[in-house]
Write a protein that holds these residues in place. Structure first.
Motif, PDB file in Angstrom:
ATOM      1  N   LEU A  19       0.888  -1.114   0.245  1.00  0.00           N
ATOM      2  CA  LEU A  19       0.153  -0.088   0.089  1.00  0.00           C
ATOM      3  C   LEU A  19       0.738   1.346   0.083  1.00  0.00           C
ATOM      4  N   PRO A  20       0.455   2.310  -0.772  1.00  0.00           N
ATOM      5  CA  PRO A  20       1.294   3.503  -0.822  1.00  0.00           C
ATOM      6  C   PRO A  20       1.539   4.348   0.456  1.00  0.00           C
ATOM      7  N   TYR A  21       0.427   4.193   1.249  1.00  0.00           N
ATOM      8  CA  TYR A  21       0.568   5.138   2.462  1.00  0.00           C
ATOM      9  C   TYR A  21       0.591   4.029   3.897  1.00  0.00           C
ATOM     10  N   VAL A  22       1.624   4.054   4.410  1.00  0.00           N
ATOM     11  CA  VAL A  22       1.803   3.117   5.619  1.00  0.00           C
ATOM     12  C   VAL A  22       2.416   4.029   6.747  1.00  0.00           C
ATOM     13  N   TYR A  23       1.822   3.903   7.784  1.00  0.00           N
ATOM     14  CA  TYR A  23       1.905   4.813   9.176  1.00  0.00           C
ATOM     15  C   TYR A  23       2.372   3.800  10.219  1.00  0.00           C
ATOM     16  N   GLN A  24       3.713   4.295  10.942  1.00  0.00           N
ATOM     17  CA  GLN A  24       3.839   3.582  12.334  1.00  0.00           C
ATOM     18  C   GLN A  24       3.105   4.559  13.353  1.00  0.00           C
ATOM     19  N   GLN A 149       3.267  -2.292  21.827  1.00  0.00           N
ATOM     20  CA  GLN A 149       2.196  -1.352  21.484  1.00  0.00           C
ATOM     21  C   GLN A 149       2.816  -0.439  20.339  1.00  0.00           C
ATOM     22  N   TYR A 150       3.338  -1.275  19.329  1.00  0.00           N
ATOM     23  CA  TYR A 150       3.514  -0.526  18.247  1.00  0.00           C
ATOM     24  C   TYR A 150       2.568  -0.999  17.057  1.00  0.00           C
ATOM     25  N   LEU A 151       1.970  -0.143  16.375  1.00  0.00           N
ATOM     26  CA  LEU A 151       0.994  -0.146  15.472  1.00  0.00           C
ATOM     27  C   LEU A 151       1.180   0.157  13.894  1.00  0.00           C
ATOM     28  N   TYR A 152       0.725  -0.567  13.022  1.00  0.00           N
ATOM     29  CA  TYR A 152       1.158  -0.160  11.717  1.00  0.00           C
ATOM     30  C   TYR A 152      -0.138  -0.118  10.798  1.00  0.00           C
ATOM     31  N   ILE A 153      -0.307   0.736  10.215  1.00  0.00           N
ATOM     32  CA  ILE A 153      -1.558   1.202   9.447  1.00  0.00           C
ATOM     33  C   ILE A 153      -1.259   1.470   8.135  1.00  0.00           C
ATOM     34  N   GLY A 154      -1.603   0.612   7.154  1.00  0.00           N
ATOM     35  CA  GLY A 154      -1.554   1.043   5.647  1.00  0.00           C
ATOM     36  C   GLY A 154      -2.878   1.309   4.885  1.00  0.00           C
ATOM     37  N   SER A 155      -2.912   2.110   3.877  1.00  0.00           N
ATOM     38  CA  SER A 155      -4.067   2.655   3.445  1.00  0.00           C
ATOM     39  C   SER A 155      -3.577   2.870   1.845  1.00  0.00           C
ATOM     40  N   SER A 156      -4.765   2.940   1.048  1.00  0.00           N
ATOM     41  CA  SER A 156      -4.393   3.454  -0.136  1.00  0.00           C
ATOM     42  C   SER A 156      -4.787   4.839  -0.518  1.00  0.00           C
ATOM     43  N   HIS A 157      -4.907   5.553   0.627  1.00  0.00           N
ATOM     44  CA  HIS A 157      -5.255   6.988   0.741  1.00  0.00           C
ATOM     45  C   HIS A 157      -4.383   7.627   1.647  1.00  0.00           C
ATOM     46  N   PRO A 158      -4.001   8.838   1.395  1.00  0.00           N
ATOM     47  CA  PRO A 158      -3.095   9.608   2.430  1.00  0.00           C
ATOM     48  C   PRO A 158      -3.824   9.745   3.669  1.00  0.00           C
ATOM     49  N   CYS A 159      -4.996  10.088   4.012  1.00  0.00           N
ATOM     50  CA  CYS A 159      -5.632   9.748   5.364  1.00  0.00           C
ATOM     51  C   CYS A 159      -5.196  11.062   6.104  1.00  0.00           C
ATOM     52  N   ASP A 160      -5.332  12.317   5.498  1.00  0.00           N
ATOM     53  CA  ASP A 160      -4.678  13.545   6.072  1.00  0.00           C
ATOM     54  C   ASP A 160      -5.741  13.707   7.408  1.00  0.00           C
ATOM     55  N   ALA A 161      -7.211  13.410   7.246  1.00  0.00           N
ATOM     56  CA  ALA A 161      -7.908  13.856   8.338  1.00  0.00           C
ATOM     57  C   ALA A 161      -7.780  12.659   9.419  1.00  0.00           C
TER      58      ALA A 161
END
Length: 518
Positions: A19-24, A149-161
Motif C-alpha cells: 500500500l502506498p501510505y503506511v504509518y507507524q 504497543q507498536y501499530l502499523y496502519i496501511g491505506s490506499s489513501h493519504p488519510c490526512d484527516a
C-alpha cells in the motif's frame, strides 16, 4: 526498550502490492529515542487498559473511515497456546470469547469481521491476550499490531484527516515505506498443495488402503482439531472443516497406549493425543513437567500417540491447505512439505505424452524397471521397454543407464507415473506387415497345443509368428522340436493385436520372385 518485540519480522516479497501510505502509530514520542532509535522514555511497553488503548482504537477507526472501509479480513491468525506472546498473563479464550460465540474456530484465515469486531481484536493484541492476526482489506487497508504497543496502519489513501485525529489523540504517526509485518511466504518458490479434488481422491485411497486414519485440521497457528477418518465419513468431516485450514494426514495411533507413551522424550514440548471408547479425540501440548499428569489422564484410552512439535520430527503422510469454494487457494500460509507433497508438486509439471529423461535405478525381480526422473521414481513395465520380444528388462536397460521415455499417464491419486521406452523408438511392425507373402526359414522357439512359434528374423530379439497346427505339414506334426529350422510363409500380420500368422504348408508352393529366407 526496543522499537519492536521479537516476533518474526517478514518483509513483503519482491513485486508485492504494498500500500502506498503506511504509518507507524505509537504512544512513544520520537524525541525520546536514543541514537540507535531505541525508546528511552517513561511509557510502559504494555497496554494501560484505558485512555491510551482507547486512543489507539480511535486512530484505527479514523483511518478506516478515511479509506472508506467497513469490514476487515482476518489473515494468518495465531493463538498463543503453550508459548504466550506478551508481557501480561494469558487470558482465557485469548480475548476472543465474546467476538466468536461459536468458538475459537471462528477466528480463522479469511474470516470477515466488521470494523467494531476488528477493533476488539486489536484490543486483545494490545493487551497481549495470546491471539494475533493481520487485519486487512485487500488492496485498500491493513492493520498490523507489533509488540510493545507498536501499530502499523496501511491505506490506499493519504488519510490526512486521520493523521490529524491521531495526533490530537496524543499518538505519534510516522510515515514508513512498508509495515515490518507485511506478509511474505516462508518459501516463495514453494507451490502450496491445495485440498482439491486430487487431494480428496488421494485421501479416500489412503484411508481405503489403511495408510491413513487421522486428519489434523489447523485453523490458526497453534490451534488444531483432529478427526478420525473412515471410508464412510470423509465427506462429512470435509464439510465441517474451517475455511482456509491447513490439513495434515496421519497414520493410525497405537492401540497399545503404554507403548505410545513410552515414546515421550526426556525433555521438550510434544503433542499428546488419544481417543476414548466413545470416539472423542483429545489433544494437548505438554512438556516434561506435565508428562506424568497426562499419562494418568489417558488411562482407559483406546488409542494414543505422541507427535513432536519440531518441524523436522513431524512426519504426516501428506498435507494441504483448503481453497475457497471456487477452487482458488487464497490462504497465504504454507504447510511443511512432506515427500508426498514434493512428489505432488513434481507430478503437476508432467503431462501424458511428455518426453522425459531419467536414470535407471532398479530392475525389480518381477520385471518392472524403476527410473529416477528428477527426484521422482517412475516405472516401466516390460511390454513398454521394447517393441521386440524380450525375456528380461536387462536385455534392454541396465542400472545407471540414462534413458529417454514417454509419459504414459500421471496418476495423482496413487502418485505413479508409468513410462514407455518403446514409444520414443520407431515402430518396426509396419515394416513387418510389408513382408506378408515372404517365405523365410527360422528356428522353432516354442511348441504349444495349437501349433508352434517360429522366429522369422535372425536375431535374439527377432519377431516370432505362430504356425497353427492346421498349417503344419503332416510329416512335421508331433515331430518338430524347439530349435529345429522350419521354412514358413508369412500369411498375415495383425498390427492391432501385434500377431504374425505363418504357414508351413503354403511355404511349399513355388516361390514368387522376391521371396527370400530370413
Amino acid at each position: 526498550m526496543n522499537a519492536t518485540r521479537t516476533r518474526p519480522r517478514r518483509r513483503p516479497p519482491a513485486g508485492s502490492d504494498v500500500l502506498p501510505y503506511v504509518y507507524q502509530v505509537t504512544k512513544y514520542d520520537p524525541a525520546d529515542r536514543d541514537q540507535h532509535g531505541h525508546y528511552i522514555g517513561a511509557e510502559p511497553a504494555n497496554s494501560d487498559h484505558g485512555p491510551v488503548e482507547a486512543a489507539y482504537l480511535q486512530a484505527i477507526a479514523a483511518f478506516a473511515e478515511d479509506t472508506d472501509v467497513e469490514q476487515l479480513t482476518i489473515r494468518e491468525p495465531q493463538i498463543g497456546g503453550f508459548a504466550h506472546f506478551g508481557l501480561e498473563p494469558p487470558v482465557d479464550g485469548y480475548g476472543l470469547a465474546d467476538l466468536f460465540p461459536a468458538g475459537p474456530a471462528g477466528f480463522h484465515d479469511g474470516a470477515l469481521v466488521p470494523i467494531a469486531a476488528g477493533l476488539e481484536l486489536v484490543r486483545a493484541m494490545l493487551r497481549d491476550n495470546g491471539a494475533w492476526c493481520r487485519l486487512e482489506t485487500e488492496g485498500a487497508f491493513t492493520v498490523h499490531v507489533g509488540w510493545d504497543q507498536y501499530l502499523y496502519i496501511g491505506s490506499s489513501h493519504p488519510c490526512d484527516a486521520a493523521l490529524t485525529r491521531t495526533r490530537s489523540l496524543g499518538l505519534f504517526p510516522e510515515r514508513l515505506d512498508a509495515s515490518p509485518y507485511d506478509f511474505a511466504p516462508d518459501d516463495p518458490a514453494y507451490v502450496q498443495r491445495p485440498a482439491d479434488a486430487d487431494f480428496w481422491a488421494r485421501l479416500h485411497w489412503a484411508v481405503s488402503a489403511h495408510r491413513a486414519t487421522y486428519l489434523e485440521e489447523t485453523y490458526a497457528a497453534n490451534a488444531s482439531r483432529w478427526h478420525r477418518l473412515t471410508r464412510d465419513n470423509i465427506e462429512a468431516v470435509r464439510a465441517q472443516l474451517t475455511p482456509h485450514a491447513q490439513l495434515a494426514v496421519w497414520p493410525d495411533l497405537l492401540t497399545d497406549v503404554d507403548a505410545a507413551m513410552s515414546s515421550l522424550p526426556e525433555v521438550g514440548l510434544v503433542e499428546v493425543l488419544w481417543e476414548d471408547e466413545d470416539g472423542r479425540i483429545t489433544s494437548v501440548v505438554v512438556d516434561e513437567t506435565q508428562f506424568e499428569a497426562v499419562t494418568s489422564q489417558i488411562t482407559g484410552a483406546c488409542t494414543a500417540g505422541v507427535v513432536s512439535l519440531a518441524t523436522d520430527e513431524r512426519h504426516p503422510l501428506f498435507t494441504a491447505v483448503l481453497p475457497d469454494s471456487d477452487g482458488v487457494l487464497r490462504a497465504r500460509w504454507q504447510t511443511e512439505p512432506t515427500p508426498s507433497d514434493r512428489d505432488w508438486a513434481f507430478l503437476k509439471t508432467l503431462r501424458r505424452g511428455q518426453v522425459v529423461t531419467g536414470t535407471v535405478t532398479t530392475i525389480a525381480s518381477f520385471g518392472v524397471t524403476f527410473v529416477d526422473i528428477g527426484g521422482f521414481t517412475a516405472m516401466i513395465n516390460i511390454p513398454e521397454l521394447s517393441w521386440r520380444p524380450i525375456d528380461h528388462p536387462s536385455d534392454v536397460v541396465s542400472v545407471g543407464q540414462q534413458i529417454t521415455a514417454e509419459v504414459l499417464d500421471v496418476d495423482m491419486v496413487r502418485e505413479r507415473v508409468p513410462l514407455s521406452l518403446r514409444a520414443v523408438q520407431e515402430d518396426p511392425w509396419p515394416q513387418v506387415a510389408q513382408r506378408i507373402g515372404q517365405v523365410v526359414t527360422g528356428l522353432v522357439t516354442k511348441i504349444v497345443p495349437f501349433g508352434v512359434f517360429v522366429r522369422i528374423e535372425d536375431r535374439e530379439d527377432g519377431f516370432e509368428g505362430l504356425v497353427h497346427a492346421s498349417e503344419l505339414d503332416e510329416s512335421t506334426r508331433g515331430v518338430v522340436e524347439v530349435g529345429d529350422a522350419l521354412t514358413v510363409k508369412i500369411i498375415d500380420v495383425d498390427l492391432a493385436r501385434r500377431r504374425i500368422a505363418l504357414s508351413q504348408t503354403q511355404a511349399r508352393t513355388p516361390r514368387h520372385q522376391g521371396d527370400r529366407h530370413s
